[in-house]
Each structure stands twice: as C-alpha cells, then as structure tokens.
Design a protein around this motif. Structure first.
Motif, PDB file in Angstrom:
ATOM      1  N   THR A 289      46.869  41.298  48.659  1.00  0.00           N
ATOM      2  CA  THR A 289      46.796  42.298  47.523  1.00  0.00           C
ATOM      3  C   THR A 289      46.497  41.555  46.326  1.00  0.00           C
ATOM      4  OG1 THR A 289      49.041  42.802  46.698  1.00  0.00           O
ATOM      5  CG2 THR A 289      48.046  44.083  48.714  1.00  0.00           C
ATOM      6  N   VAL A 290      46.095  40.169  46.197  1.00  0.00           N
ATOM      7  CA  VAL A 290      45.908  39.337  44.906  1.00  0.00           C
ATOM      8  C   VAL A 290      44.528  39.804  44.430  1.00  0.00           C
ATOM      9  CG1 VAL A 290      47.226  37.410  45.922  1.00  0.00           C
ATOM     10  CG2 VAL A 290      44.797  37.547  46.177  1.00  0.00           C
ATOM     11  N   PRO A 291      44.643  39.734  42.880  1.00  0.00           N
ATOM     12  CA  PRO A 291      43.339  40.270  42.391  1.00  0.00           C
ATOM     13  C   PRO A 291      42.251  39.403  42.696  1.00  0.00           C
ATOM     14  CG  PRO A 291      45.328  39.911  40.811  1.00  0.00           C
ATOM     15  CD  PRO A 291      45.603  39.412  41.942  1.00  0.00           C
ATOM     16  N   LEU A 292      41.060  40.012  42.398  1.00  0.00           N
ATOM     17  CA  LEU A 292      39.636  39.309  42.904  1.00  0.00           C
ATOM     18  C   LEU A 292      39.549  37.973  41.943  1.00  0.00           C
ATOM     19  CD1 LEU A 292      36.985  39.272  44.503  1.00  0.00           C
ATOM     20  CD2 LEU A 292      36.170  40.785  42.622  1.00  0.00           C
ATOM     21  N   GLY A 293      39.893  38.006  41.075  1.00  0.00           N
ATOM     22  CA  GLY A 293      39.758  36.831  40.173  1.00  0.00           C
ATOM     23  C   GLY A 293      40.411  35.524  40.709  1.00  0.00           C
ATOM     24  N   PHE A 294      41.780  35.913  41.215  1.00  0.00           N
ATOM     25  CA  PHE A 294      42.411  34.863  41.966  1.00  0.00           C
ATOM     26  C   PHE A 294      41.527  34.402  43.274  1.00  0.00           C
ATOM     27  CE2 PHE A 294      45.628  33.293  44.980  1.00  0.00           C
ATOM     28  CZ  PHE A 294      46.532  32.403  44.152  1.00  0.00           C
ATOM     29  N   LEU A 295      41.211  35.387  43.814  1.00  0.00           N
ATOM     30  CA  LEU A 295      40.536  35.209  45.126  1.00  0.00           C
ATOM     31  C   LEU A 295      39.386  34.196  44.803  1.00  0.00           C
ATOM     32  CD1 LEU A 295      40.474  38.032  47.658  1.00  0.00           C
ATOM     33  CD2 LEU A 295      41.665  35.789  48.088  1.00  0.00           C
ATOM     34  N   LYS A 296      38.660  34.423  43.725  1.00  0.00           N
ATOM     35  CA  LYS A 296      37.300  33.676  43.262  1.00  0.00           C
ATOM     36  C   LYS A 296      37.791  32.399  43.045  1.00  0.00           C
ATOM     37  CE  LYS A 296      34.313  37.061  41.071  1.00  0.00           C
ATOM     38  NZ  LYS A 296      33.052  36.323  41.697  1.00  0.00           N
ATOM     39  N   LYS A 297      38.840  32.127  42.331  1.00  0.00           N
ATOM     40  CA  LYS A 297      39.380  30.651  42.191  1.00  0.00           C
ATOM     41  C   LYS A 297      39.842  30.028  43.334  1.00  0.00           C
ATOM     42  CE  LYS A 297      41.844  27.997  38.678  1.00  0.00           C
ATOM     43  NZ  LYS A 297      42.688  28.066  37.523  1.00  0.00           N
ATOM     44  N   HIS A 298      40.506  30.672  44.341  1.00  0.00           N
ATOM     45  CA  HIS A 298      41.389  30.015  45.326  1.00  0.00           C
ATOM     46  C   HIS A 298      40.938  30.451  46.884  1.00  0.00           C
ATOM     47  CE1 HIS A 298      43.998  28.527  42.221  1.00  0.00           C
ATOM     48  NE2 HIS A 298      44.163  29.690  41.832  1.00  0.00           N
ATOM     49  N   ALA A 299      39.595  31.049  46.780  1.00  0.00           N
ATOM     50  CA  ALA A 299      39.413  31.615  48.111  1.00  0.00           C
ATOM     51  C   ALA A 299      39.113  30.529  49.167  1.00  0.00           C
ATOM     52  CB  ALA A 299      37.981  32.206  47.879  1.00  0.00           C
ATOM     53  N   SER A 300      38.599  29.301  48.992  1.00  0.00           N
ATOM     54  CA  SER A 300      38.440  28.228  49.846  1.00  0.00           C
ATOM     55  C   SER A 300      39.763  27.506  50.456  1.00  0.00           C
ATOM     56  CB  SER A 300      37.404  27.145  49.273  1.00  0.00           C
ATOM     57  OG  SER A 300      38.138  26.568  48.186  1.00  0.00           O
ATOM     58  N   THR A 301      40.808  27.718  49.782  1.00  0.00           N
ATOM     59  CA  THR A 301      41.968  27.083  49.972  1.00  0.00           C
ATOM     60  C   THR A 301      43.173  28.366  50.336  1.00  0.00           C
ATOM     61  OG1 THR A 301      42.706  26.908  47.870  1.00  0.00           O
ATOM     62  CG2 THR A 301      41.694  25.010  48.866  1.00  0.00           C
ATOM     63  N   PHE A 302      43.026  29.430  49.929  1.00  0.00           N
ATOM     64  CA  PHE A 302      44.191  30.181  50.070  1.00  0.00           C
ATOM     65  C   PHE A 302      44.561  30.673  51.580  1.00  0.00           C
ATOM     66  CE2 PHE A 302      46.337  34.634  49.313  1.00  0.00           C
ATOM     67  CZ  PHE A 302      47.455  34.008  48.522  1.00  0.00           C
ATOM     68  N   ILE A 315      32.807  37.634  47.859  1.00  0.00           N
ATOM     69  CA  ILE A 315      33.815  37.366  46.650  1.00  0.00           C
ATOM     70  C   ILE A 315      33.170  36.681  45.566  1.00  0.00           C
ATOM     71  CG2 ILE A 315      35.752  35.680  46.049  1.00  0.00           C
ATOM     72  CD1 ILE A 315      36.811  36.582  48.934  1.00  0.00           C
ATOM     73  N   ALA A 316      32.364  35.759  45.847  1.00  0.00           N
ATOM     74  CA  ALA A 316      31.463  35.031  44.596  1.00  0.00           C
ATOM     75  C   ALA A 316      30.433  35.964  44.095  1.00  0.00           C
ATOM     76  CB  ALA A 316      30.832  33.805  45.371  1.00  0.00           C
ATOM     77  N   LYS A 317      29.919  36.920  44.645  1.00  0.00           N
ATOM     78  CA  LYS A 317      28.930  37.739  43.944  1.00  0.00           C
ATOM     79  C   LYS A 317      29.492  38.730  43.270  1.00  0.00           C
ATOM     80  CE  LYS A 317      25.540  39.134  47.108  1.00  0.00           C
ATOM     81  NZ  LYS A 317      25.177  39.680  48.467  1.00  0.00           N
ATOM     82  N   MET A 318      30.588  39.457  43.438  1.00  0.00           N
ATOM     83  CA  MET A 318      31.342  40.423  42.846  1.00  0.00           C
ATOM     84  C   MET A 318      31.619  39.857  41.549  1.00  0.00           C
ATOM     85  SD  MET A 318      31.520  43.403  43.886  1.00  0.00           S
ATOM     86  CE  MET A 318      33.006  44.054  43.194  1.00  0.00           C
ATOM     87  N   GLY A 319      31.424  40.762  40.545  1.00  0.00           N
ATOM     88  CA  GLY A 319      32.021  40.450  39.208  1.00  0.00           C
ATOM     89  C   GLY A 319      33.642  40.784  38.828  1.00  0.00           C
ATOM     90  N   PHE A 320      34.008  39.990  37.910  1.00  0.00           N
ATOM     91  CA  PHE A 320      35.416  39.988  37.710  1.00  0.00           C
ATOM     92  C   PHE A 320      35.704  39.595  36.294  1.00  0.00           C
ATOM     93  CE2 PHE A 320      40.104  39.331  37.905  1.00  0.00           C
ATOM     94  CZ  PHE A 320      40.642  40.520  38.242  1.00  0.00           C
ATOM     95  N   ILE A 437      30.528  45.584  39.876  1.00  0.00           N
ATOM     96  CA  ILE A 437      29.499  45.120  40.620  1.00  0.00           C
ATOM     97  C   ILE A 437      28.393  44.308  39.930  1.00  0.00           C
ATOM     98  CG2 ILE A 437      27.885  45.942  42.702  1.00  0.00           C
ATOM     99  CD1 ILE A 437      29.415  48.072  43.077  1.00  0.00           C
ATOM    100  N   ALA A 438      28.333  43.204  40.053  1.00  0.00           N
ATOM    101  CA  ALA A 438      27.643  42.414  39.078  1.00  0.00           C
ATOM    102  C   ALA A 438      26.175  42.480  39.734  1.00  0.00           C
ATOM    103  CB  ALA A 438      28.010  40.842  39.301  1.00  0.00           C
ATOM    104  N   VAL A 439      25.218  42.065  38.879  1.00  0.00           N
ATOM    105  CA  VAL A 439      23.921  41.824  39.350  1.00  0.00           C
ATOM    106  C   VAL A 439      23.666  41.122  40.511  1.00  0.00           C
ATOM    107  CG1 VAL A 439      21.564  40.805  38.642  1.00  0.00           C
ATOM    108  CG2 VAL A 439      22.942  42.173  37.047  1.00  0.00           C
ATOM    109  N   GLY A 440      23.114  41.603  41.677  1.00  0.00           N
ATOM    110  CA  GLY A 440      22.861  40.807  42.866  1.00  0.00           C
ATOM    111  C   GLY A 440      23.974  41.257  43.828  1.00  0.00           C
ATOM    112  N   ALA A 441      24.971  41.873  43.486  1.00  0.00           N
ATOM    113  CA  ALA A 441      25.825  42.412  44.370  1.00  0.00           C
ATOM    114  C   ALA A 441      25.593  43.844  44.631  1.00  0.00           C
ATOM    115  CB  ALA A 441      27.349  42.115  43.855  1.00  0.00           C
ATOM    116  N   SER A 442      26.451  44.358  45.561  1.00  0.00           N
ATOM    117  CA  SER A 442      26.290  45.838  46.071  1.00  0.00           C
ATOM    118  C   SER A 442      27.775  46.444  46.643  1.00  0.00           C
ATOM    119  CB  SER A 442      25.263  45.895  47.140  1.00  0.00           C
ATOM    120  OG  SER A 442      25.649  45.671  48.263  1.00  0.00           O
ATOM    121  N   GLY A 443      27.789  47.612  46.799  1.00  0.00           N
ATOM    122  CA  GLY A 443      29.073  48.423  47.469  1.00  0.00           C
ATOM    123  C   GLY A 443      29.335  47.425  48.876  1.00  0.00           C
TER     124      GLY A 443
END
Length: 498
Positions: A289-302, A315-320, A437-443
């Motif tokens: 349940t970690v925040p998306l911001g944390f996943l964005k930074k650590h997704a490759s190793t978490f 994860i990369a496409k969504m905005g946070f 939902i950032a430009v280039g992302a979707s639901g």
C-alpha cells in the motif's frame, strides 16, 4: 509433527483464514485491508509501517487549542462516500462549532483581494466561477461522452487556456471586467493544481480527466481531526498486528524451496519481506500500500523478481505531484470574524511567476479552519512547493506576511507566532502527495498498477496492490485508499476455503 498444509488439486497450498498476510504500509489503505481481514476472522495479519505513527498521508497534529491537518483535509462528498458514512455511524461530525463544509472544488465565499486591498465585486467573481465551472465540466465530458480531443495528448491546461479567452471574448463585459476575469482565471489555474495534485494543469491529460468520479455533497472538514476515522478502524485491529519503524527494503515474492524428497515445490509462507533493519518476515500473501511516489522511485528494486514491464510502464506514466500546506498562527485574527478565508488575485503583469524563485506568487487561497483558532492556511503545489520545503520557517513566514500585507492593504499584519508546514515532496516514504492521470496515461494504467502478481506456481495472487493511486474512479482521495484496501482484503476473503 506439524500438520500438513491444505492442498488443492495441483498440490499447491490453498487460501485459508490461517494464511499469513503481511500488509506494507499503515495508512488508510493498509488499515482498511487489515480491519476487513480481521473482522472476517483472519488470524495472522501484520502491518509493517515505516513511520512511528499510523495514518500515512493522514497526519493530524494537536497543538493546544489547534487541530492541524498536515495531510488529508476533507471528506470529499457525503452521498455514497464510505468515509462520510463511517463518520456519521460513529458520531464524528457532532461538534457543530468546528464542522466546516465547502462546495465542490473548494470555492470560497470570502473576499477576493487585488494588490492594495481592493476587493473584487462578488458578483463578478460568481460570474467568472460559473463560466469556469462550465469549462471544467467540458474537460470531464471528453471521457464521459467519449469525445476525442483535437490532439491525442491534449492537456487540461491547454484546453482551458484556449477556450476561456474565447468565451470571455463573447461576453458583454467591459474591458476592465474582462481583465479582472482573466486574472481570476489565471489564479484559478493555480488553485486547480493543488486540487488535482500537479505542478501545472498542462501535465494533466484531457482525455482521461473525467475518469475521476465525485461524490455529491461538498467537502466536509472533520471537526475533531481526520485521525478520528482511523481510530474507528484501528479498534478492530489488535495493537500487536501493527509494527512501527519497519521500513521494507525488498519483497522476495516468487521463491522456490525444496521439500523433504528434494523435489522443488512452492512452499507455504514463500514470500520474504526484508526490512531495512535486517528483519525478515514470511508471508503467504502481501498487500503493498505504499504511495505511488515511492513506487515511482523504487519500482525496479522494491520487488524481486522485478515488476512486469507493463506495470512498470503504467507506474512511470501516471502522475504523482507535490501539494503542501502552510499554517500560520497569529496572536489574534487580522481577518473578519466568521470569514471562511480569502483569495488573492495578481494583476496581469504578475500572473506568470518565475519558478520556483517566486514561489509565493502561486499562493492563491487562504482558509480559516474552525479547528485552529487564529490560524490561516494555504496550499502550495509543484515546483514552488518543493522550493518552499527547502526554505527556513523564518523565510517562509516573512515572505507570506509580506504577501498578505500587500494584498490586504494592512501593513500592521504581524509575523505569525507559529508556522507549521508539510513537506511531502521531500518525504522519502511518500515522495509526493497524491496521484493524477497525466498526459499520455489513462484509467487503464491505474487498473494495471492495481493488478495483483501471481506466482508462476499457484493460482492465487501473492502480491496485491492498494492505495489511492490504485482506484480508477476516486484516485487521490482517502476514500479511494479505504475502498482499495477493502478490495484487496475481499479478494483474499472471496478465495478463502474454510
């Protein structure tokens, strides 16, 4: 001899209420999931929380007579909102003197100041708001009515900047009123960034803007603090189920072990959760349940093995974004008694600040909260918020008071006797505030992030994902976190074989 693990047809362990479930994160999503599992009779549930407190991005502070919300501020809507229902069912709204509500999108009824203390006529402000709200609804309609923007990667910011001058040009206003409304528009674009959770509305995708579904009934400020809702849920969770100061470093989620006959099979408790302090927890199921911001930074190793490429892309496409609050407590109010707050509107030559040095020009709206007498607070978003986080409290207080003096025309406003602020951008456990939902992302990207990971050896999910950024219709809200936690608990409950 230990009892043999329950088996299903292919020889793998099945989901039972005795399965070990570890929840990573003790915010609303994690607490909601744990409460749901415990009340359903699950016996082995643990929450690993990296902080020394529960709540995550719900962070209520009490200082003397003041109750300060450094995190989540409102229940967003009353009709159908499960957080509102919890508050009503447990009598959390009874303190009428401290209860506060606002209409949708947090529009104030207080004064709107131009520099020098000039107050804009409220009729002009209301006319502007009606035009602005129509445009916001049009932005949502691209998704709701399946309309296609002129450009595939069109942003909400671009659309509003193109359309508002056209509508204003068709009005019967004189030139002075048109200039006022254009200044109001530019300031509202700044306010929209803290509502949405971004630096600029040009980061927000137009096509998916309408994915977000609002509950009717305005926005309700909990009279005795947002953490009172957490307390309701925590009553169903034994204290020993939540471990604090347990930051997770890595989740080893698809392990193989050898049984007594040396034939490899998937074991019960096959997941290992490795904490930063070296302690390792075993589990059958993990809910992240970690925040998306944390996943964005650590997704490759978490998580190991790494997340699937499709999930990493989403994860990369969504905005946070970063949204902070600044509270200023004065010895006595300088604003009118009973005022809900006030707004500041720059003139034409000041509406586009140099970022981030002129961070204070993004301050737009100041609220008065009945939970904090003699206190006003403002939101700040994006790069300006990050810049503010690095300044000293003295610098922030001095700058804001200069702004308030200039706009109200009151040179006698003193420095505050206390300043408090959030710093979500620099918080290593959240790396920001909430998702959009950032430009280039979707639901669909939200759904992809929420999709569980299945071991190649079993038919059940072993790693599940919850949190506000995993709820397609209500992302960015506390009720999204609550509902997502229930969703993932229910996923296990519905698969359970007693």
């Amino acid at each position: 001899m230990a009892a043999a693990s329950p088996k299903v047809g292919n020889g793998f362990p099945k989901v039972t209420r005795t399965a070990k479930v570890v929840i990573i994160g003790g915010g609303m999503a994690g607490i909601s999931a744990a409460q749901r599992l415990k009340t359903a009779g699950w016996t082995d549930v643990k929450i690993l929380e990296a902080r020394d407190r529960a709540g995550g991005r719900i962070w209520t502070q009490r200082l003397g007579p003041n109750t300060i919300e450094l995190g989540a501020n409102w229940i967003h809507g009353s009709e159908g909102n499960p957080i509102y229902k919890l508050a009503c069912d447990h009598n959390l709204l009874k303190n009428a003197a401290r209860l506060q509500t606002f209409n949708d999108r947090y529009r104030l009824r207080g004064d709107t100041f131009l520099p020098g203390g000039q107050v804009i006529d409220r009729e002009i402000v209301q006319e502007f708001l009606e035009m602005y709200e129509e445009l916001i609804e049009e932005c949502s309609d691209f998704f709701l009515q399946k309309k296609t923007p002129q450009h595939p990667d069109e942003s909400v910011g671009n659309y509003l900047e193109q359309e508002f001058p056209k509508r204003l040009g068709l009005s019967y206003d004189n030139d002075d009123v048109k200039r006022l409304k254009m200044n109001l528009f530019k300031q509202h674009l700044k306010q929209e960034t803290f509502t949405t959770g971004c630096h600029s509305m040009k980061e927000v995708g137009l096509q998916a803007f309408g994915e977000y579904v609002s509950f009717a009934g305005g926005n309700i400020n909990l009279p005795d603090g947002y953490d009172t809702v957490l307390d309701v849920l925590l009553k169903d969770i034994p204290p020993e189920c939540m471990l604090f100061n347990k930051q997770v470093k890595c989740v080893l989620w698809d392990q193989m072990v050898a049984d007594n006959s040396s034939a490899e099979r998937h074991s019960q408790h096959a997941i290992s959760i490795v904490c930063e302090d070296g302690e390792i927890f075993k589990a059958d199921h993990v809910i992240v349940t970690v925040p998306l911001g944390f996943l964005k930074k650590h997704a490759s190793t978490f998580l190991q093995p790494p997340l699937p490429e499709k999930k990493l892309r989403s994860i990369a496409k969504m905005g946070f974004g970063v949204v902070d609050k600044i509270f200023l407590e004065f010895e006595k109010p300088f604003w009118e008694a009973g005022s809900p707050g006030f707004q500041l509107v720059c003139k034409e030559d000041e509406t586009d600040p140099r970022c981030p040095q002129e961070w204070y020009k993004k301050l737009y709206i100041f609220y008065v909260d009945p939970k904090a007498p003699n206190t006003v607070f403002a939101w700040l978003s994006g790069e300006e918020a990050l810049h503010m986080e690095a300044l000293t409290e003295e610098e922030v207080a001095h700058t804001i008071v200069q702004v308030l003096r200039r706009f109200t025309g009151n040179d006698d406003i003193p420095l505050p006797q206390r300043l408090m602020r959030s710093r979500w951008g620099g918080d290593p456990l959240s790396c920001g505030s909430y998702s959009f939902i950032a430009v280039g992302a979707s639901g669909e990207d939200i759904d992809t992030i929420a999709e569980p990971l299945y071991s190649q050896h079993t038919r059940e999910p072993v790693v599940q994902f919850a949190g506000e950024a995993t709820h397609r219709q209500h992302h960015s809200t506390v009720h999204a976190a609550y509902l997502s936690g229930q969703r993932e608990a229910d996923r296990l409950i519905h698969m359970c074989r007693a």
